[in-house]
Design an enzyme around this catalytic site. Sequence first.
Site, PDB file in Angstrom:
ATOM      1  N   ARG A   4     -43.107 -73.801  -9.230  1.00  0.00           N
ATOM      2  CA  ARG A   4     -41.759 -74.355  -9.415  1.00  0.00           C
ATOM      3  C   ARG A   4     -41.722 -75.529 -10.397  1.00  0.00           C
ATOM      4  NH1 ARG A   4     -41.267 -70.353  -6.546  1.00  0.00           N
ATOM      5  NH2 ARG A   4     -39.839 -70.123  -4.784  1.00  0.00           N
ATOM      6  N   CYS A  64     -33.245 -72.450  -2.072  1.00  0.00           N
ATOM      7  CA  CYS A  64     -34.013 -73.322  -1.170  1.00  0.00           C
ATOM      8  C   CYS A  64     -33.838 -74.783  -1.564  1.00  0.00           C
ATOM      9  CB  CYS A  64     -35.498 -72.959  -1.216  1.00  0.00           C
ATOM     10  SG  CYS A  64     -35.855 -71.489  -0.250  1.00  0.00           S
ATOM     11  N   GLU A 113     -36.242 -79.260  -4.157  1.00  0.00           N
ATOM     12  CA  GLU A 113     -36.251 -78.242  -5.217  1.00  0.00           C
ATOM     13  C   GLU A 113     -34.925 -78.296  -5.994  1.00  0.00           C
ATOM     14  OE1 GLU A 113     -37.836 -74.245  -4.494  1.00  0.00           O
ATOM     15  OE2 GLU A 113     -36.131 -73.442  -5.632  1.00  0.00           O
TER      16      GLU A 113
HETATM   17  P1  FAD Z   1     -29.480 -74.425 -13.202  1.00  0.00           P
HETATM   18  O1  FAD Z   1     -29.343 -74.416 -11.726  1.00  0.00           O
HETATM   19  O2  FAD Z   1     -28.243 -74.246 -14.021  1.00  0.00           O
HETATM   20  O3  FAD Z   1     -30.245 -75.709 -13.673  1.00  0.00           O
HETATM   21  C1  FAD Z   1     -31.435 -76.105 -13.015  1.00  0.00           C
HETATM   22  C2  FAD Z   1     -32.281 -76.959 -13.968  1.00  0.00           C
HETATM   23  O4  FAD Z   1     -32.663 -76.149 -15.076  1.00  0.00           O
HETATM   24  C3  FAD Z   1     -31.492 -78.136 -14.561  1.00  0.00           C
HETATM   25  O5  FAD Z   1     -32.389 -79.191 -14.787  1.00  0.00           O
HETATM   26  C4  FAD Z   1     -31.045 -77.614 -15.900  1.00  0.00           C
HETATM   27  O6  FAD Z   1     -30.801 -78.651 -16.824  1.00  0.00           O
HETATM   28  C5  FAD Z   1     -32.272 -76.787 -16.285  1.00  0.00           C
HETATM   29  N1  FAD Z   1     -31.915 -75.755 -17.262  1.00  0.00           N
HETATM   30  C6  FAD Z   1     -31.030 -74.738 -17.138  1.00  0.00           C
HETATM   31  N2  FAD Z   1     -31.004 -74.013 -18.272  1.00  0.00           N
HETATM   32  C7  FAD Z   1     -31.873 -74.600 -19.131  1.00  0.00           C
HETATM   33  C8  FAD Z   1     -32.275 -74.341 -20.463  1.00  0.00           C
HETATM   34  N3  FAD Z   1     -31.778 -73.335 -21.198  1.00  0.00           N
HETATM   35  N4  FAD Z   1     -33.198 -75.154 -21.019  1.00  0.00           N
HETATM   36  C9  FAD Z   1     -33.731 -76.197 -20.319  1.00  0.00           C
HETATM   37  N5  FAD Z   1     -33.376 -76.500 -19.062  1.00  0.00           N
HETATM   38  C10 FAD Z   1     -32.461 -75.701 -18.478  1.00  0.00           C
HETATM   39  N6  FAD Z   1     -35.659 -70.000  -7.144  1.00  0.00           N
HETATM   40  C11 FAD Z   1     -36.913 -69.540  -7.125  1.00  0.00           C
HETATM   41  O7  FAD Z   1     -37.781 -70.098  -7.810  1.00  0.00           O
HETATM   42  N7  FAD Z   1     -37.261 -68.460  -6.350  1.00  0.00           N
HETATM   43  C12 FAD Z   1     -36.360 -67.796  -5.598  1.00  0.00           C
HETATM   44  O8  FAD Z   1     -36.715 -66.837  -4.926  1.00  0.00           O
HETATM   45  C13 FAD Z   1     -35.010 -68.240  -5.630  1.00  0.00           C
HETATM   46  N8  FAD Z   1     -34.062 -67.596  -4.909  1.00  0.00           N
HETATM   47  C14 FAD Z   1     -32.775 -68.031  -4.966  1.00  0.00           C
HETATM   48  C15 FAD Z   1     -31.785 -67.321  -4.279  1.00  0.00           C
HETATM   49  C16 FAD Z   1     -30.463 -67.733  -4.327  1.00  0.00           C
HETATM   50  C17 FAD Z   1     -29.418 -66.962  -3.575  1.00  0.00           C
HETATM   51  C18 FAD Z   1     -30.097 -68.865  -5.108  1.00  0.00           C
HETATM   52  C19 FAD Z   1     -28.663 -69.320  -5.211  1.00  0.00           C
HETATM   53  C20 FAD Z   1     -31.063 -69.574  -5.806  1.00  0.00           C
HETATM   54  C21 FAD Z   1     -32.412 -69.169  -5.733  1.00  0.00           C
HETATM   55  N9  FAD Z   1     -33.421 -69.856  -6.427  1.00  0.00           N
HETATM   56  C22 FAD Z   1     -34.696 -69.379  -6.423  1.00  0.00           C
HETATM   57  C23 FAD Z   1     -33.114 -71.119  -7.133  1.00  0.00           C
HETATM   58  C24 FAD Z   1     -32.683 -70.960  -8.609  1.00  0.00           C
HETATM   59  O9  FAD Z   1     -32.224 -69.653  -8.880  1.00  0.00           O
HETATM   60  C25 FAD Z   1     -33.824 -71.327  -9.553  1.00  0.00           C
HETATM   61  O10 FAD Z   1     -34.157 -72.693  -9.371  1.00  0.00           O
HETATM   62  C26 FAD Z   1     -33.494 -71.138 -11.041  1.00  0.00           C
HETATM   63  O11 FAD Z   1     -34.617 -71.407 -11.821  1.00  0.00           O
HETATM   64  C27 FAD Z   1     -32.341 -72.014 -11.527  1.00  0.00           C
HETATM   65  O12 FAD Z   1     -31.991 -71.541 -12.805  1.00  0.00           O
HETATM   66  P2  FAD Z   1     -30.529 -71.716 -13.386  1.00  0.00           P
HETATM   67  O13 FAD Z   1     -30.470 -71.019 -14.702  1.00  0.00           O
HETATM   68  O14 FAD Z   1     -29.503 -71.343 -12.398  1.00  0.00           O
HETATM   69  O15 FAD Z   1     -30.535 -73.283 -13.658  1.00  0.00           O
HETATM   70  N1  EPU Z   2     -39.486 -69.297   8.601  1.00  0.00           N
HETATM   71  C1  EPU Z   2     -39.084 -69.766   9.829  1.00  0.00           C
HETATM   72  N2  EPU Z   2     -37.822 -70.296   9.915  1.00  0.00           N
HETATM   73  C2  EPU Z   2     -36.972 -70.377   8.857  1.00  0.00           C
HETATM   74  C3  EPU Z   2     -37.418 -69.904   7.605  1.00  0.00           C
HETATM   75  C4  EPU Z   2     -38.692 -69.358   7.492  1.00  0.00           C
HETATM   76  O1  EPU Z   2     -39.813 -69.731  10.806  1.00  0.00           O
HETATM   77  O2  EPU Z   2     -35.856 -70.868   9.033  1.00  0.00           O
HETATM   78  C5  EPU Z   2     -40.830 -68.662   8.524  1.00  0.00           C
HETATM   79  C6  EPU Z   2     -40.709 -67.158   8.276  1.00  0.00           C
HETATM   80  O3  EPU Z   2     -40.555 -66.471   9.507  1.00  0.00           O
HETATM   81  C7  EPU Z   2     -42.028 -66.832   7.598  1.00  0.00           C
HETATM   82  C8  EPU Z   2     -42.326 -68.112   6.797  1.00  0.00           C
HETATM   83  O4  EPU Z   2     -41.528 -69.160   7.395  1.00  0.00           O
HETATM   84  O5  EPU Z   2     -43.033 -66.656   8.523  1.00  0.00           O
HETATM   85  C9  EPU Z   2     -42.017 -67.968   5.317  1.00  0.00           C
HETATM   86  O6  EPU Z   2     -40.615 -67.686   5.134  1.00  0.00           O
HETATM   87  P1  EPU Z   2     -40.071 -66.867   3.883  1.00  0.00           P
HETATM   88  O7  EPU Z   2     -40.773 -65.553   3.819  1.00  0.00           O
HETATM   89  O8  EPU Z   2     -38.595 -66.846   3.947  1.00  0.00           O
HETATM   90  O9  EPU Z   2     -40.573 -67.681   2.630  1.00  0.00           O
HETATM   91  P2  EPU Z   2     -40.316 -69.159   2.206  1.00  0.00           P
HETATM   92  O10 EPU Z   2     -41.648 -69.753   1.913  1.00  0.00           O
HETATM   93  O11 EPU Z   2     -39.458 -69.895   3.179  1.00  0.00           O
HETATM   94  C10 EPU Z   2     -40.222 -68.706  -0.336  1.00  0.00           C
HETATM   95  C11 EPU Z   2     -39.446 -69.316  -1.480  1.00  0.00           C
HETATM   96  C12 EPU Z   2     -38.157 -68.556  -1.760  1.00  0.00           C
HETATM   97  C13 EPU Z   2     -38.494 -67.106  -2.053  1.00  0.00           C
HETATM   98  C14 EPU Z   2     -39.209 -66.525  -0.818  1.00  0.00           C
HETATM   99  C15 EPU Z   2     -39.631 -65.086  -1.044  1.00  0.00           C
HETATM  100  C16 EPU Z   2     -39.853 -71.690  -1.678  1.00  0.00           C
HETATM  101  C17 EPU Z   2     -39.347 -73.063  -1.397  1.00  0.00           C
HETATM  102  N3  EPU Z   2     -39.115 -70.692  -1.205  1.00  0.00           N
HETATM  103  O12 EPU Z   2     -39.480 -68.963   0.847  1.00  0.00           O
HETATM  104  O13 EPU Z   2     -37.611 -69.125  -2.957  1.00  0.00           O
HETATM  105  O14 EPU Z   2     -37.308 -66.373  -2.305  1.00  0.00           O
HETATM  106  O15 EPU Z   2     -40.402 -67.304  -0.561  1.00  0.00           O
HETATM  107  O16 EPU Z   2     -40.615 -65.006  -2.023  1.00  0.00           O
HETATM  108  O17 EPU Z   2     -40.884 -71.533  -2.335  1.00  0.00           O
HETATM  109  C18 EPU Z   2     -36.115 -70.777  -3.808  1.00  0.00           C
HETATM  110  O18 EPU Z   2     -37.110 -71.292  -4.344  1.00  0.00           O
HETATM  111  O19 EPU Z   2     -34.951 -71.232  -3.982  1.00  0.00           O
HETATM  112  C19 EPU Z   2     -36.299 -69.602  -2.960  1.00  0.00           C
HETATM  113  C20 EPU Z   2     -35.296 -69.026  -2.323  1.00  0.00           C
END
Ligand code: FAD
Ligand code: EPU
EC number: 1.3.1.98
Length: 295
Positions: A174, A221, A287
Site C-alpha cells: 500500500r 479499508c 489507509e
Molecule cells: P483517490 O482516492 O482519488 O486518491 C487517493 C490518493 O491517490 C490521493 O493522495 C490522490 O492525490 C492520489 N492520486 C490519485 N490519482 C493520482 C494520480 N494520477 N497521480 C498521483 N496521485 C494520485 N484498495 C486496495 O489497495 N485494495 C483493495 O482491495 C481495495 N478495495 C476497495 C474496495 C472498495 C469498495 C473501495 C471504495 C475502496 C477500496 N480500496 C482498495 C481503496 C482504494 O480503491 C485504493 O486506495 C485506490 O488506490 C485509490 O485510488 P483512487 O484513484 O480512487 O485515488
Molecule cells: N475479520 C474479522 N472481522 C472483521 C473483518 C475481518 O474477524 O470484521 C477476519 C476475517 O474473518 C479473516 C481475516 O480477518 O479471517 C482477514 O479478513 P479479510 O479476508 O477480509 O482481509 P483483510 O485483511 O481484512 C485485506 C485488504 C482489503 C482486500 C482484502 C482481500 C487491507 C487493509 N485490506 O482485507 O483491501 O480487499 O484483503 O484481498 O489490506 C483496502 O485496502 O481498502 C481493501 C479493501
Amino acid sequence: MTAVPVPVSRTGARVERLPLARFTTLGVGGEAEVWFVSTLEQLREAVEAPYRVLGGGSNLVVSDGGVPERVLRLTGQLAEADLTPDPELSTSDTVVTGWVGGGVPLPGLIRKLQKLGLSNLEGTVGIPAQVGGAVWMNAGTRYGEMFDGLHTLEIVTPGSVRHLTPDDLNWGYRQSDLPRGHVVSRVRLKLRHSTSEAVLAKMDFADLARKGQPKMKTPGCAFKNPGGVSAGKLIDEAGLKGARVGGAMIAPEHANFIVNLGGASSADVHALLGLIRERVGVPMELEYELWPGEA
Ligand code: FAD
Ligand code: EPU
C-alpha cells in the site's frame, strides 16, 4: 450566496467549483476548484499553483468545507489506454503496452486485459480506483498489486515531466514511495501472455475475498493491516462493529470499512476513526487519505 469566481485556463482546461462529494465513493466532501485536465499541456499549467490530484475518489475522506487547493481530475487523453504492445520494448514473454492514462478507471482496464489474455494485474480486481491513484498507493489484494504490472511511470511535478521505472522507487504494501504532489500522468504496463480463461479464473478467485465486504458508500479499508494482521479483525475484536456516529457506521459485515448510511459528514467519519484508535490497543496506520488533513 455569491458565486466564487473561477480562473480561466490559458491552455483550455475546464475549471469549475464543484462539491467533491460527487467524486468520492464515500459521497462526502465540500467544494473545491476542480480542473479537468485532458492533455499534458493542461496538466503542466494546472500544477503551477497549489494543487491536489483526485483519482477515483475511492480512498478519500474530504472535509465538508472542501479544500483550498485546485483539485485536478485527469480526463481526455489522460484517461485513454493504448494497450497495443510496443514492438521495441516487448519480448516473446513480456508485453509492454503503449501509454495508459492516470485517469483510466482500473476496473474497465482489468476487464480489457482479461479479454486480451494478458496477465499480471488481475489480482487488483474489484478496486474502484483510477490507474494513477492505484499506482500512487500501490493498491492491491493478497493476490496481486499494481506494481506487479508496471513498466514505466510518467510523473508530472511543477516544472518537470519525468519517466521512472518501479526500480527507482522503494514501493511496498500500500505504498509507492512517490512523494505527495507527484502526478502519475501516464504509465506503460508490463504484462505476460496468458489466456482470457486463465486470467478470468484468477479474477474470480481474487474476487471471492470480497464477499464479506459491505456494498454501501465507503472509501474501502480505513486502516492498513498492522504487521500482516487484519485491522478489520482487531476492530471487530474491540467490539466496534455497528458503532455509529451521525450518518457514519462501522460496517457490520467487515469492521475495517466505515460506511455512509446517508447524510454522513466528514466529522462523523473522523469521530469513528478516533473511536477505533482509542479502543484498538495496537498502533494502526490510516489507509484513507484525509483532505485537507488530520482534524
Ligand atoms: P483517490 O482516492 O482519488 O486518491 C487517493 C490518493 O491517490 C490521493 O493522495 C490522490 O492525490 C492520489 N492520486 C490519485 N490519482 C493520482 C494520480 N494520477 N497521480 C498521483 N496521485 C494520485 N484498495 C486496495 O489497495 N485494495 C483493495 O482491495 C481495495 N478495495 C476497495 C474496495 C472498495 C469498495 C473501495 C471504495 C475502496 C477500496 N480500496 C482498495 C481503496 C482504494 O480503491 C485504493 O486506495 C485506490 O488506490 C485509490 O485510488 P483512487 O484513484 O480512487 O485515488
Ligand atoms: N475479520 C474479522 N472481522 C472483521 C473483518 C475481518 O474477524 O470484521 C477476519 C476475517 O474473518 C479473516 C481475516 O480477518 O479471517 C482477514 O479478513 P479479510 O479476508 O477480509 O482481509 P483483510 O485483511 O481484512 C485485506 C485488504 C482489503 C482486500 C482484502 C482481500 C487491507 C487493509 N485490506 O482485507 O483491501 O480487499 O484483503 O484481498 O489490506 C483496502 O485496502 O481498502 C481493501 C479493501
